[in-house]
Design a protein around this motif. Structure first.
Motif, PDB file in Angstrom:
ATOM      1  N   ALA A 133       0.162  -4.303   3.904  1.00  0.00           N
ATOM      2  CA  ALA A 133      -0.191  -2.998   4.472  1.00  0.00           C
ATOM      3  C   ALA A 133       0.407  -2.856   5.865  1.00  0.00           C
ATOM      4  CB  ALA A 133      -1.705  -2.829   4.476  1.00  0.00           C
ATOM      5  N   ASP A 134      -0.155  -1.955   6.654  1.00  0.00           N
ATOM      6  CA  ASP A 134       0.275  -1.672   8.020  1.00  0.00           C
ATOM      7  C   ASP A 134       1.712  -1.135   8.032  1.00  0.00           C
ATOM      8  OD1 ASP A 134      -0.331  -1.525  10.807  1.00  0.00           O
ATOM      9  OD2 ASP A 134       0.886  -3.294  11.126  1.00  0.00           O
ATOM     10  N   HIS A 194       0.824  -1.214   0.000  1.00  0.00           N
ATOM     11  CA  HIS A 194       0.000   0.000   0.000  1.00  0.00           C
ATOM     12  C   HIS A 194       0.855   1.260   0.000  1.00  0.00           C
ATOM     13  CE1 HIS A 194       1.241   0.390   4.068  1.00  0.00           C
ATOM     14  NE2 HIS A 194       0.117   0.761   4.633  1.00  0.00           N
ATOM     15  N   GLU A 200       0.182  -7.580   7.960  1.00  0.00           N
ATOM     16  CA  GLU A 200      -1.238  -7.354   7.741  1.00  0.00           C
ATOM     17  C   GLU A 200      -1.459  -7.053   6.267  1.00  0.00           C
ATOM     18  OE1 GLU A 200      -3.237  -4.768  10.487  1.00  0.00           O
ATOM     19  OE2 GLU A 200      -1.889  -5.310  12.129  1.00  0.00           O
ATOM     20  N   GLY A 219      -4.424  -6.024   2.997  1.00  0.00           N
ATOM     21  CA  GLY A 219      -5.692  -5.410   2.632  1.00  0.00           C
ATOM     22  C   GLY A 219      -5.895  -5.485   1.137  1.00  0.00           C
ATOM     23  N   ARG A 220      -7.060  -5.043   0.709  1.00  0.00           N
ATOM     24  CA  ARG A 220      -7.356  -5.007  -0.728  1.00  0.00           C
ATOM     25  C   ARG A 220      -7.586  -3.570  -1.171  1.00  0.00           C
ATOM     26  NH1 ARG A 220      -7.704  -9.744  -3.225  1.00  0.00           N
ATOM     27  NH2 ARG A 220      -8.177 -11.633  -2.027  1.00  0.00           N
ATOM     28  N   GLU A 267      -3.902 -10.964  11.539  1.00  0.00           N
ATOM     29  CA  GLU A 267      -2.457 -10.795  11.627  1.00  0.00           C
ATOM     30  C   GLU A 267      -1.825 -12.104  11.166  1.00  0.00           C
ATOM     31  OE1 GLU A 267      -1.696  -9.849  15.684  1.00  0.00           O
ATOM     32  OE2 GLU A 267      -2.384  -7.778  15.493  1.00  0.00           O
ATOM     33  N   LYS A 291      -7.695  -9.965  14.477  1.00  0.00           N
ATOM     34  CA  LYS A 291      -7.430  -8.630  15.003  1.00  0.00           C
ATOM     35  C   LYS A 291      -8.645  -8.121  15.774  1.00  0.00           C
ATOM     36  CE  LYS A 291      -5.356  -5.260  13.133  1.00  0.00           C
ATOM     37  NZ  LYS A 291      -4.384  -5.088  14.224  1.00  0.00           N
ATOM     38  N   GLN A 330      -5.380   3.625   0.292  1.00  0.00           N
ATOM     39  CA  GLN A 330      -6.423   3.162   1.203  1.00  0.00           C
ATOM     40  C   GLN A 330      -6.823   1.735   0.847  1.00  0.00           C
ATOM     41  OE1 GLN A 330      -9.791   5.790   1.449  1.00  0.00           O
ATOM     42  NE2 GLN A 330     -10.608   4.794   3.278  1.00  0.00           N
ATOM     43  N   CYS A 331      -6.930   0.898   1.865  1.00  0.00           N
ATOM     44  CA  CYS A 331      -7.263  -0.514   1.672  1.00  0.00           C
ATOM     45  C   CYS A 331      -8.484  -0.882   2.499  1.00  0.00           C
ATOM     46  CB  CYS A 331      -6.115  -1.422   2.136  1.00  0.00           C
ATOM     47  SG  CYS A 331      -4.548  -1.178   1.330  1.00  0.00           S
ATOM     48  N   GLU A 332      -9.157  -1.927   2.065  1.00  0.00           N
ATOM     49  CA  GLU A 332     -10.096  -2.615   2.931  1.00  0.00           C
ATOM     50  C   GLU A 332      -9.303  -3.702   3.636  1.00  0.00           C
ATOM     51  OE1 GLU A 332     -14.217  -5.253   2.840  1.00  0.00           O
ATOM     52  OE2 GLU A 332     -13.505  -4.277   1.006  1.00  0.00           O
ATOM     53  N   MET A 333      -9.038  -3.505   4.918  1.00  0.00           N
ATOM     54  CA  MET A 333      -8.132  -4.400   5.626  1.00  0.00           C
ATOM     55  C   MET A 333      -8.795  -5.739   5.935  1.00  0.00           C
ATOM     56  SD  MET A 333      -5.287  -2.802   5.804  1.00  0.00           S
ATOM     57  CE  MET A 333      -4.385  -3.826   6.977  1.00  0.00           C
TER      58      MET A 333
END
Length: 241
Positions: free
Chosen positions: A193-194, A71, A181, A183-184, A92, A125, A85-88
């Motif tokens: 991400a993260d 990301h 972590e 995301g999409r 974990e 999470k 920006q992601c949809e997490m």
């Protein structure tokens, strides 16, 4: 890329995330705060956020250059970066190369026993539930990820592990374990991400056996920022005399 941050989207234990005036781009500020016991213990540590941001940005740049989808967009300053920006995915993904922490306690292994193959674990999470362990079947049954997504996460985690192990070994550091972590993006692409810092890794100096990560804080083994500075300096090729 010139932009301004707007409203606060999320305030976490280590980072604040803001929307920006550019759709799909988030402004991430790393905090000068260390936490333990899933956030129950919090301490302000001057300079920690800048060190984590610099380490994370450097590693994201290197992984992106190696073909890992992330990301990450760019660094702005010592405490701030821009990300997509992601949809997490609420998981974990932990990869363990050497036995330590909860794995060592649970199975009564020798400290830093080599794990072959590397062990993959998932944790759900949830601060309220203290991030419980969750297996693949539970993940699918609860709808957090499907079979294809889990396979893609495993494959990406293995690629990240291989790259990071080689990178840290080259600067005299053993990568014990780490948390990732995912995301999409809006187009559905799965991305890392993260963050990537000593906050979510266990790192051990191969010469001294000393921790170079947040275990120093967890165990009250000394000041944290000098340890993180060693990691950053080695990654940047800065010699210590």
């Amino acid at each position: 890329m010139n932009m301004e941050k707007t409203e606060l989207l999320y305030s976490g234990k280590a980072k604040d995330m803001f929307l920006t005036d550019t759709p799909g781009v988030l402004w991430v500020t790393y905090k000068d705060q260390a936490t333990a016991l899933n956030g129950k213990r919090k301490v302000q540590i001057q300079g920690k956020g800048a060190l984590n941001r610099q380490i994370s940005g450097l590693l994201f740049e290197e992984l992106t250059a190696a073909g890992i989808p992330t990301h990450f967009i760019k660094d702005l300053d010592d405490h701030t970066m821009l990300v997509r920006q992601c949809e997490m995915i609420p998981l974990e993904a932990v990869v363990r190369n050497l036995a330590s922490g909860s794995f060592e306690r649970k199975f009564h292994t020798a400290h830093l026993m080599k794990l072959t193959p590397a062990v993959h674990e998932f944790y759900y999470k949830s601060d309220a539930l203290d991030d419980p362990f969750i297996n693949d079947e539970q993940i699918k049954a609860l709808g957090y990820a499907d079979t294809a997504t889990l396979a893609a996460i495993h494959e990406l985690a293995d690629r990240v592990n291989a790259l990071l192990q080689k990178r840290f070994a080259g600067i005299g550091i053993a990568l014990v374990d780490f948390k990732l972590e995912f995301g999409r993006l809006a187009n559905g692409t799965l991305v890392l991400a993260d963050e990537l810092s000593p906050d979510n890794m266990r790192l051990v100096d191969e010469a001294t056996g000393k921790s170079l990560d947040k275990d120093v804080f967890r165990k009250d083994a000394g000041p944290l920022t000098p340890v993180y500075q060693v990691v950053l300096d080695r990654l940047k090729g800065v010699a210590h005399v």
